[in-house]
Design a protein around this motif. Sequence first.
Motif, short mmCIF file in Angstrom:
data_model
loop_
_atom_site.label_atom_id
_atom_site.label_comp_id
_atom_site.label_asym_id
_atom_site.label_seq_id
_atom_site.Cartn_x
_atom_site.Cartn_y
_atom_site.Cartn_z
N ARG A 11 -1.08 12.91 -52.54
CA ARG A 11 -0.37 14.04 -51.94
C ARG A 11 0.22 14.98 -52.99
NH1 ARG A 11 1.36 10.07 -48.03
NH2 ARG A 11 3.19 9.61 -49.27
N ARG A 12 0.38 14.50 -54.22
CA ARG A 12 1.10 15.30 -55.23
C ARG A 12 0.21 15.82 -56.36
NH1 ARG A 12 6.21 12.49 -57.56
NH2 ARG A 12 6.45 14.64 -58.28
N ILE A 13 -1.09 15.58 -56.30
CA ILE A 13 -1.91 15.85 -57.48
C ILE A 13 -2.02 17.33 -57.83
CG2 ILE A 13 -3.29 13.75 -57.35
CD1 ILE A 13 -5.39 15.35 -55.89
N THR B 59 -10.66 20.17 -52.72
CA THR B 59 -10.03 19.04 -52.03
C THR B 59 -10.30 17.76 -52.80
OG1 THR B 59 -12.00 18.73 -50.64
CG2 THR B 59 -10.23 20.10 -49.75
N VAL B 60 -9.42 16.78 -52.60
CA VAL B 60 -9.56 15.49 -53.27
C VAL B 60 -9.40 14.39 -52.23
CG1 VAL B 60 -8.73 13.99 -55.11
CG2 VAL B 60 -8.57 16.46 -55.38
N GLU B 61 -10.27 13.39 -52.27
CA GLU B 61 -10.12 12.24 -51.38
C GLU B 61 -10.52 10.97 -52.13
OE1 GLU B 61 -14.45 12.30 -49.13
OE2 GLU B 61 -12.64 12.82 -48.02
N CYS B 62 -9.97 9.86 -51.67
CA CYS B 62 -10.29 8.55 -52.26
C CYS B 62 -10.89 7.68 -51.16
CB CYS B 62 -9.03 7.90 -52.84
SG CYS B 62 -8.35 8.78 -54.25
N PRO B 63 -12.22 7.51 -51.14
CA PRO B 63 -12.86 6.68 -50.12
C PRO B 63 -12.34 5.25 -50.16
CG PRO B 63 -14.49 7.95 -51.35
CD PRO B 63 -13.19 8.10 -52.08
N THR B 64 -12.40 4.57 -49.04
CA THR B 64 -11.88 3.21 -48.96
C THR B 64 -12.70 2.24 -49.82
OG1 THR B 64 -13.21 2.85 -46.97
CG2 THR B 64 -10.92 3.51 -46.67
N ASP B 65 -13.96 2.61 -50.14
CA ASP B 65 -14.76 1.72 -50.97
C ASP B 65 -14.53 1.95 -52.46
OD1 ASP B 65 -15.88 4.20 -50.95
OD2 ASP B 65 -17.96 3.53 -50.74
N PRO C 18 -10.58 3.45 -59.99
CA PRO C 18 -9.75 2.73 -59.01
C PRO C 18 -9.23 3.58 -57.87
CG PRO C 18 -8.48 3.21 -60.99
CD PRO C 18 -9.90 3.65 -61.28
N GLY C 19 -9.43 4.90 -57.92
CA GLY C 19 -8.89 5.76 -56.87
C GLY C 19 -7.39 5.96 -57.03
N MET C 20 -6.76 6.54 -56.01
CA MET C 20 -5.33 6.83 -56.06
C MET C 20 -4.68 6.45 -54.74
SD MET C 20 -5.34 10.61 -57.82
CE MET C 20 -6.84 11.14 -56.99
N PRO C 21 -3.46 5.92 -54.78
CA PRO C 21 -2.74 5.64 -53.52
C PRO C 21 -2.35 6.95 -52.84
CG PRO C 21 -1.31 5.25 -55.43
CD PRO C 21 -2.69 5.52 -55.97
#
Length: 382
Positions: free
Chosen positions: A324-326, A359-365, A316-319
């Motif tokens: 910012r806190r991971i 680095t960590v990112e959550c794509p919009t898809d 589900p990804g992350m908000p």
Amino acid sequence: MTDRSLKGSPAEHDGTAAAPPRPAHVLVVDDQPIVREFLLEVLRIQGHRVSVASTGPEAMELARKDPPQVLLTDLKMDGMAGEDLIRKMREAHPAVVPVVITGFGTVERAVDLMRRGAFDVLTKPCPAGEIVATVSKALEHHVALQANADLRERLRVQEKLAMIGKLAAGVAHELNNPLDAALRCVRMAKERAQGDAEAGEYLDLAHAGLLRMADIVKSLLTFSRHATVEQAPQALARLVEEAATGVTLAMGDEAPSIAADLDAETADLPVPRGLHQVLTNLIRNAADATGRSGHVRVRSVRDGEGLRLEVRDDGPGMPPAVLRRIFEPFFTTKPPGRGTGLGLPISARIVEKFGGTITVECPTDGGTVVAIALPLPAPQPV
């Protein structure tokens, strides 16, 4: 490319090409449809992603789902004035760059608005060329703001890491001896309680709790020692396979499909053995996020003189607030008893020790992508 599937079939999780960078997001807010349509057309021609809203609350909702880099807003609107929108938008998204476009422009008014946070003020009717140039400058300003914000955040986290590291070392050493003694006592009590099912059940619960505490102490010691890890080289493919197999065995039937997609140039590259702990942490986090029906993929490519490793999941990804806190020590979204909140901070320290970045990112898809960049010498098969 080599595709090492470690559980299930990765076919439905395929997609080897890296996604191109997303165009800049410009949010246009104006209560006049003709103005919105004009700005939308001008900015889309320049290749920007453009969202439009007619009111301030509508703009805030759009920004919550997809934070913009530039806010282009009118001043006089029903429900929320442009000044209030700029203030609320910057509170929620500090790196956004507000540009005011208004029909009531004076020098004094422009100066006042820029004091209140506006990057620039345009007066209606405004030529398309001036709009394009202003948005371009605003995007450059956004990049600078974002870089400063990232630097401040890294400094804040580093200070916190140093403080917690000292505390963790003292606490862990103090807990080790009584923990060992308690574990020995529980083991002896279990031997004497043979035949008493109820007592055995209680002692099993106590033993599991003590082992959990011992695992936390071990993590604290690893954290406080600045990630003392093995530097001996080992082939990347072997490390990935060991880490993924370990996670699969540990999770049993709850493990998702875990696949490795290592290109031929990187599969046999020698990497530090200590990277095994990082890969195990990242794969386990991804597996926990997706559940048994999900997919986790480990991908590697040669990036110039370095190596890029990605652990991608379709969870589900992350908000943004969580994202910012991971890397903060002890911050975790897992249920109590499932995580210490030290896995990612320890992983980041190990990667930094090898001269790399994480680095960590959550794509919009959907899903989450954790990327590791490591400098490497010329490739030599191990």
